[in-house]
Scaffold this active site. Sequence first.
Site, mmCIF file in Angstrom:
data_model
loop_
_atom_site.group_PDB
_atom_site.id
_atom_site.type_symbol
_atom_site.label_atom_id
_atom_site.label_comp_id
_atom_site.label_asym_id
_atom_site.label_seq_id
_atom_site.Cartn_x
_atom_site.Cartn_y
_atom_site.Cartn_z
ATOM 1 N N GLY A 166 -4.715 15.888 33.695
ATOM 2 C CA GLY A 166 -3.597 15.132 32.837
ATOM 3 C C GLY A 166 -2.459 15.848 32.935
ATOM 4 O O GLY A 166 -1.211 15.160 33.019
ATOM 5 N N ASP A 167 -2.356 17.058 32.884
ATOM 6 C CA ASP A 167 -1.177 18.161 32.732
ATOM 7 C C ASP A 167 -0.635 17.940 34.110
ATOM 8 O O ASP A 167 0.727 17.864 34.054
ATOM 9 C CB ASP A 167 -1.491 19.355 32.193
ATOM 10 C CG ASP A 167 -1.978 19.269 30.818
ATOM 11 O OD1 ASP A 167 -1.094 18.633 29.823
ATOM 12 O OD2 ASP A 167 -2.792 20.123 30.064
ATOM 13 N N LEU A 168 -1.199 18.363 35.128
ATOM 14 C CA LEU A 168 -0.738 18.744 36.511
ATOM 15 C C LEU A 168 -0.182 17.425 36.954
ATOM 16 O O LEU A 168 0.922 17.316 37.840
ATOM 17 C CB LEU A 168 -1.592 19.293 37.413
ATOM 18 C CG LEU A 168 -2.169 20.800 36.565
ATOM 19 C CD1 LEU A 168 -3.417 21.068 37.535
ATOM 20 C CD2 LEU A 168 -0.908 21.816 36.718
ATOM 21 N N GLY B 74 3.037 16.868 35.451
ATOM 22 C CA GLY B 74 4.171 17.881 35.864
ATOM 23 C C GLY B 74 4.742 17.498 37.340
ATOM 24 O O GLY B 74 5.835 17.541 37.639
#
Lengths: 401, 401
Positions: free
Chosen positions: A172-174, A177
């Site tokens: 979810g973060d990457l 990003g």
Amino acid sequence: MDSERRSENGVLPLSDVTVVDLTQVVAGPFATMGLGDLGAEVIKIEAVGRGDRSRSIQPKPAYFDTVNRNKYSVAIDLKSDAGREAARRLVADADVFIESTKPGRAAAFGLDYDAVAELNPGIIYCSISGFGRNSPYEDLPAWDMLIQGMSGIMSITGEEGGEPLWSGLPSGDLIAGSYASQSVLAALYARERGDIDGEWIEVPMFDAAVTWLTARAGYTFGYGEPFPRLGTHHPSIVPFGKYDCSDSSIVIAAGTPDFWRGFCRALDRPDLLEDGRFATMDDRVRNRGELDDVIEPVLKSRPSDYWIDRLHEEGVPAGPIYDTRTVWEDEHVKRRGLHQVMEREDREDADVIDQPVHFAELDTRLEIAPQRLGESTDAVLRRHGYSADELARLREAGVIE
Amino acid sequence: MDSERRSENGVLPLSDVTVVDLTQVVAGPFATMGLGDLGAEVIKIEAVGRGDRSRSIQPKPAYFDTVNRNKYSVAIDLKSDAGREAARRLVADADVFIESTKPGRAAAFGLDYDAVAELNPGIIYCSISGFGRNSPYEDLPAWDMLIQGMSGIMSITGEEGGEPLWSGLPSGDLIAGSYASQSVLAALYARERGDIDGEWIEVPMFDAAVTWLTARAGYTFGYGEPFPRLGTHHPSIVPFGKYDCSDSSIVIAAGTPDFWRGFCRALDRPDLLEDGRFATMDDRVRNRGELDDVIEPVLKSRPSDYWIDRLHEEGVPAGPIYDTRTVWEDEHVKRRGLHQVMEREDREDADVIDQPVHFAELDTRLEIAPQRLGESTDAVLRRHGYSADELARLREAGVIE
């Protein structure tokens, strides 16, 4: 730092770009690290006293270090008037501002889009948030696990017949990003061409993760059914997946007729090629259990190195299952220099993972080791007009660190 | 096509860019789709008769459709002299060439970097491969599963104490695709600024996947141990993970003291806040089993909708676990219009997932529905100087389709 692949005299594509970074943990820092690797000057604003929340996530400082090289740490108390003024000076001179603060927080700091664009109409302003504005979940804090659960990523990860699981990567973060850095690059290009003056970009983590469903969503669009959890099997390719050898497990992907022939040669079982039960891929899928009964004892009789060598000799995609410690011992990974150590004068060196992409003319860099909180506060603020006396006063007042 | 978020009169950032795309399956097509969404003209060269291998992956054509909108399909037999000549004309006029052919194949087609750069010195040439040149695995075909196994992604996915599992997303493919589009954008920017004439970019899937280990690798850099498989637990946050309600499971991430207080209020169990066993996060981690014994029956007593509403009211990150069918029914996903249907005159419409990023000035588009094999062969080749007669002859000779 001198991995074989670095081009000589390469130009850093973003060497003229300054990024002010008000993000923390993984999503935003991963994006700004990528821009820094491409040459951007990244000024990372952190809270006085505490810093990026990931500075206190164990193991310290390794967790933080993996996504924060090539940044200047500037510690400012944005709750103070003088701190907000310092931040305003930084964004006034920047090309890009990336933030991942909670809804309403950027405005409280005087760093919402309208305020920043008034100071600096050419700014490319990028907000990374869980859900973005005008969402029913707008105020809901986003955590990677929540995004994995809601986006469908968990539902397609897990054993056959088992429960939904996380992907081990903070996807979810990457994913968010990656979209942030890609979008900023697109906006920089458009600005360079004169198509826009500045830009305001919103990257909602939830939406970003959903777009990665791609072909997994295609399964549902085509069949009307949810994509199933499959463990390490493939619904329509056999042999495929994880197989046990005498010492450890390997992955094999014999997805074409050529690979199947190579697989049988590698196992020294040419008789399987004549076996009607396994003649076509459809046959092998239908009779997977019977085929597994034949090949599993063969694979278990020798170590993984032996089988990987034999399968590679026959051109069959196969390889070891590395973990986060053994992957660095792989011959390819060592040759590429993917694991690098950045020296720090005042404390232990930082382990980092280098950029994977090779440019012939351009270059990426590993230049600034992950910094201590506020390590560049003075140097950066002096470049933005603060005198030594002013900095001393601000430090004494707890406005900077 | 008119999702609420599209800006009015937006400029497509890559409206002046032409991409020739010789990729297939997921990694390359995902990259070129993203560039097409940003406005690039993408000319997708496919093999006569067969096309992109994913055209024959079930469910047809949904699998292919999810990563191939905004492209013109041009079917050319690159094994023929006349076919190679047609491809040379296309790359001679292009800004970007992206290929993911097997090692040696591009050269056999006369489309290796040196040949293309001689035709078109300004070309940005991007190769996506499993391992890249000068790798011990250079000739090894890369499959997503192999990349997941070798990169460590599998090792960190799975039940606590269980076996390594795939991530349900084709992470190996999508990570490489993201790096490809990001690198091409960086090169376009540098070219626009006059820093380079053209560029040659290599994106090895293995290396790309390894860089996503980020904080997971940080665990090993800090502790010397491999990052463990954790199912849906968190090693240092409780309550966190998947919890069963009366009808289905939800995810909860109560990772701060505020969230813990909100969690206890949502469960109507303020007594837990006074319970010494659960006073601090360290206490809750140490006494996870006892806490689970208390909260699991409470959560199981009511349906997931109830708990999600209550937890949201208290500001606690929580949400449903959607699958690839239910995610499209979410109120946020519907409001964003993430699921779009692109009309096709001659056959069933195509289901696609729209871009997640919102620009204020720039725009993305959903314009060209995924095409039939060769749907734009004539239109594109005519724009590159072929007459109707020539095209008829080439078609008769099986050079184009």
